[in-house]
Design a protein around this motif. Sequence first.
Motif, PDB file in Angstrom:
ATOM      1  N   UNK A 107     -15.104  22.732 -27.880  1.00 14.05           N
ATOM      2  CA  UNK A 107     -15.319  24.157 -28.085  1.00 14.05           C
ATOM      3  C   UNK A 107     -15.652  24.441 -29.548  1.00 14.05           C
ATOM      4  N   UNK A 108     -14.947  23.783 -30.458  1.00 19.20           N
ATOM      5  CA  UNK A 108     -15.186  23.995 -31.882  1.00 19.20           C
ATOM      6  C   UNK A 108     -16.619  23.626 -32.239  1.00 19.20           C
ATOM      7  N   UNK A 109     -17.169  22.608 -31.539  1.00 14.01           N
ATOM      8  CA  UNK A 109     -18.553  22.223 -31.811  1.00 14.01           C
ATOM      9  C   UNK A 109     -19.527  23.260 -31.263  1.00 14.01           C
ATOM     10  N   UNK A 110     -19.196  23.805 -30.075  1.00 13.80           N
ATOM     11  CA  UNK A 110     -20.117  24.734 -29.428  1.00 13.80           C
ATOM     12  C   UNK A 110     -20.096  26.096 -30.105  1.00 13.80           C
ATOM     13  N   UNK A 111     -18.917  26.624 -30.338  1.00 17.34           N
ATOM     14  CA  UNK A 111     -18.829  27.993 -30.847  1.00 17.34           C
ATOM     15  C   UNK A 111     -17.685  28.109 -31.839  1.00 17.34           C
ATOM     16  N   UNK A 112     -17.892  27.591 -33.036  1.00 17.63           N
ATOM     17  CA  UNK A 112     -16.795  27.567 -34.012  1.00 17.63           C
ATOM     18  C   UNK A 112     -16.284  28.961 -34.373  1.00 17.63           C
ATOM     19  N   UNK A 113     -17.160  29.957 -34.282  1.00 14.08           N
ATOM     20  CA  UNK A 113     -16.710  31.291 -34.717  1.00 14.08           C
ATOM     21  C   UNK A 113     -15.842  31.983 -33.679  1.00 14.08           C
ATOM     22  N   UNK A 114     -15.911  31.500 -32.424  1.00 13.91           N
ATOM     23  CA  UNK A 114     -15.177  32.215 -31.375  1.00 13.91           C
ATOM     24  C   UNK A 114     -13.796  31.592 -31.193  1.00 13.91           C
ATOM     25  N   UNK A 115     -12.810  32.415 -31.364  1.00 13.59           N
ATOM     26  CA  UNK A 115     -11.433  31.932 -31.303  1.00 13.59           C
ATOM     27  C   UNK A 115     -11.084  31.500 -29.872  1.00 13.59           C
ATOM     28  N   UNK A 116     -10.394  30.378 -29.770  1.00 15.38           N
ATOM     29  CA  UNK A 116      -9.985  29.877 -28.453  1.00 15.38           C
ATOM     30  C   UNK A 116      -8.477  30.033 -28.313  1.00 15.38           C
ATOM     31  N   UNK A 117      -8.057  30.745 -27.287  1.00 16.84           N
ATOM     32  CA  UNK A 117      -6.628  30.914 -27.042  1.00 16.84           C
ATOM     33  C   UNK A 117      -6.244  30.022 -25.878  1.00 16.84           C
ATOM     34  N   UNK A 118      -5.231  29.208 -26.086  1.00 15.93           N
ATOM     35  CA  UNK A 118      -4.743  28.420 -24.967  1.00 15.93           C
ATOM     36  C   UNK A 118      -3.533  29.151 -24.416  1.00 15.93           C
ATOM     37  N   UNK A 119      -3.651  29.587 -23.165  1.00 14.08           N
ATOM     38  CA  UNK A 119      -2.552  30.401 -22.647  1.00 14.08           C
ATOM     39  C   UNK A 119      -1.432  29.505 -22.162  1.00 14.08           C
ATOM     40  N   UNK A 120      -0.189  29.908 -22.455  1.00 14.60           N
ATOM     41  CA  UNK A 120       0.962  29.039 -22.274  1.00 14.60           C
ATOM     42  C   UNK A 120       1.134  28.555 -20.846  1.00 14.60           C
ATOM     43  N   UNK A 121       1.664  27.379 -20.721  1.00 16.64           N
ATOM     44  CA  UNK A 121       1.875  26.795 -19.398  1.00 16.64           C
ATOM     45  C   UNK A 121       3.086  27.433 -18.728  1.00 16.64           C
TER      46      UNK A 121
END
Lengths: 754, 125
Positions: free
Chosen positions: A521-535
């Motif tokens: 994801x960081x390679x594809x869209x570094x500016x867009x924040x990625x939230x990992x929603x809790x398990x």
Amino acid sequence: MKTQAAFKRLLVGRPMASGELGHTLLPKTIALPVFSSDALSSVAYASGEIILVLGVVGAAAVSNIVPVSMAVGGLLAIVVLSYRQTVRAYPSGGGAYTVSYDNLGMYPGLLAAAALLLDYVLTVSVSTVAGVDALVSSAPQLAEHKVSLGIFFVLLVALANLRGVRESGTFFALPTYGFILCMYVLLGTGFVKCLGGCPVVDSTEGYGSAAGAVTLLLLLKAFSAGTTALTGVEAISNGVTAFRYPQSKNAAITLVLMGSISISLFIGTSWLARSTQVVFTHTSERTVIAQMAEAIFGEGPFFYVINALTAAILFLAANTAFAGFPNLTSILAIDRFLPRQLMNRGDRLVFSNGVIILTFFACLLIVLFDATLNRLIQLYLVGVFISFTLSQAGMVVHWRKSREKGWRQSAAINGFGATLTAVVLVVVIQSKFLEGAYLVIAAIPVMIFAMRSVHRHYAELKAELGHPERVPADRRPGHQHMVILVERVDAATARAVGYVRSVRPADLHAVAFDDSVRDDWAKLAPQVELTVIPTGESRKARLKKHLRSLRNDLGRDDFLTLVVPEVLRSKGLWQILRQPGLQRLKASFLREPGVQVLDVPLDRSEAQAASETHRSIEPARNYVLVLVGGVHNATLQAIEYAETLRPTDLRAVSFGLDPEATEKLGNDWLASGIPHPLEIDDSPFRDIGGSLIDYVHRFKPDGVKRVVTVVMPEFIVSKRRHQLLHGQTALIIKSRLLFERGVVAVSVPYHIED
Amino acid sequence: MPNNPAWLDRLTKPPEATRSENLRKWAETISGATPMAEASEQHRHKVAGVIQNIRIDPRQGSGCIEATVIDGSGEILAKWLGRQSMSGIHLGAGIVIEGMVGVGLDEEKVILNPEYQLIPGPQRG
């Protein structure tokens, strides 16, 4: 041309354009067999039903069949005269439902509708079973296959009707005329032979020796059994619009013609049955007509011909119901008492859904009652006489209101008819209650209740859609907040990122269910924040919780869109079977208030062609189409949504509305002040999905530089069973759109609170 | 298409083709109407057809209604400006329009503010 389509064409014929409707108007010579086979065919069993009642108290009682039949014939004449007036007063088709609804109010109208619907289903079952009986008269070895034969013939008639009335009409004319001719030949020859002493049926059977007295009650019971001869009279009044012009006049002439033939054949049959001393009991293998034919002509060719024609006209009687039932359900759907899908005409301009429902219930009855004619007939008459009585009572009110020339006389005729049929209704209920009529009496209130609830639902929906407080009135759409669902980083995800960038939402972030996609994801869209929603809980529940917390911080006019990138591996249904999780996820978010679901699909060939390192490319052109069916809150909301997508071009499109509805839509659009163009397109073959895809292709979407976004307003009702009342059109369209290259599909749900 | 037997051709002939044929036959019965394919530009013509689609475009000034009319031989765009209501214009309506045939942006034939008359559509009733 696909094989599947060619096969369907072979079965039901070439699809007809809506404008070709006029081709199915019937001339009198064809209308007579189409509409009167029901009324005429009851000749085949009405006399038999009377004998079954009288025979119980012995052979001597059976001789009362002639006076009883004459009474029935008199009643039939009055009903015919009465209906002749209905046909004239209601040129647009005055079935019992229309007449009662117009003149007596909603509940009488629904009572008539319920009675008629049952009547039609029973017409199919009773006629088909009686027809099978006639076949068994010629070929007794078929007796054990009666149920399957019955179902076979119902399906055959259903198929003919899916092809359209006109063609089935021509096909059906011959047997009806053949039956009428043969019956007159039989009765005429019988009369001549009887001048020199009647030939007598040679029967091994006899009536029980328990000779009882012929009471008035018995005669009434025999009379009510004989009134089966009246069934089918109303068919013409329901179908006036199927006649050629001048419709009322042609229909009235056909009705009187039918009545005269029916009365003469019925009384003649009863008379000949007495003269030839027919013996007919529950165990008889041969029908009354078959026995008479044998007595007069012997077991020669004529015997087989008349049995075959009797069977044929009875199957055609089933056909009458196939003309009437779908027509009635479509009228009920237009009046919002039945689901709207029943208004749709199929490939051949018949109301296919109505035909299919009728077929199902008719077959069901045949199975449940084991194809036994006498048991089915017990259910039959209650509905028939309810609709007779209501229809004529309605006509009395009609004449009183209209006060046109000669209204007193017309009202008197209808009033007399109504009183008579009401009395017969009481007799029928009284004499048949325990034998099966109670089932009908129990079913009718249930049907009325169901139609009433459907109506209430549609009324609430209409109120809700026009509710001023829910109109986004300021015409300043709120901000767009987007959340991309990242299950993996692939070509579809890259395309979704490119698409979303071109929209320039006020807020954009991505969600993932686990950490593994973070590097890609960081390679594809570094500016867009990625939230990992809790398990913890299920993925659906976690995502829902996340979206809800976002939604709570947004203004009422803002939009929150869940963007779902998707690589499609196979067509249509297979896709849903392959990825049940994703499809269920999307479906469940449709039911989530305040969330829109935007699909960015990619087919497999595109996905394979994409290079290893995914890059997001902003499409330069985004053509946004909003599907509309009317101007109401759901449409306005969808248009506001579309405005937030920064479209190159934004327009509303509408396909496949009724012609009249298109004029209303146009007027509403002009009045609404919506600043976007509206395009109203025909879908001449009523294939909305296909028409929409053709339309989309005009923009030449390639998915990279040119994208077409289809925005679909969807009604979401809080009770799931109510969802059935709303077209599944959106679902069908979506499942086809997703497979078009460069198309993005968005559902904008409009929630309706019950 | 390879040489298919006649019955197969009939089964696979596109329904649109049959529809065009029917339309053309119907349009020929309207007196004084020119087939659309033969309506030359910069001349006044009377044509008869069926409304195939309708556009309402508020961006082109108030009340712009466009209707594509087809007669099986071709199509002509009828364009009315400054109208507040549809006045009978609806899909599938039979219509006779009369006016000067011009050329639109996409090389299509256009009649601006035509006189029109609604007539029964193609039915053989």
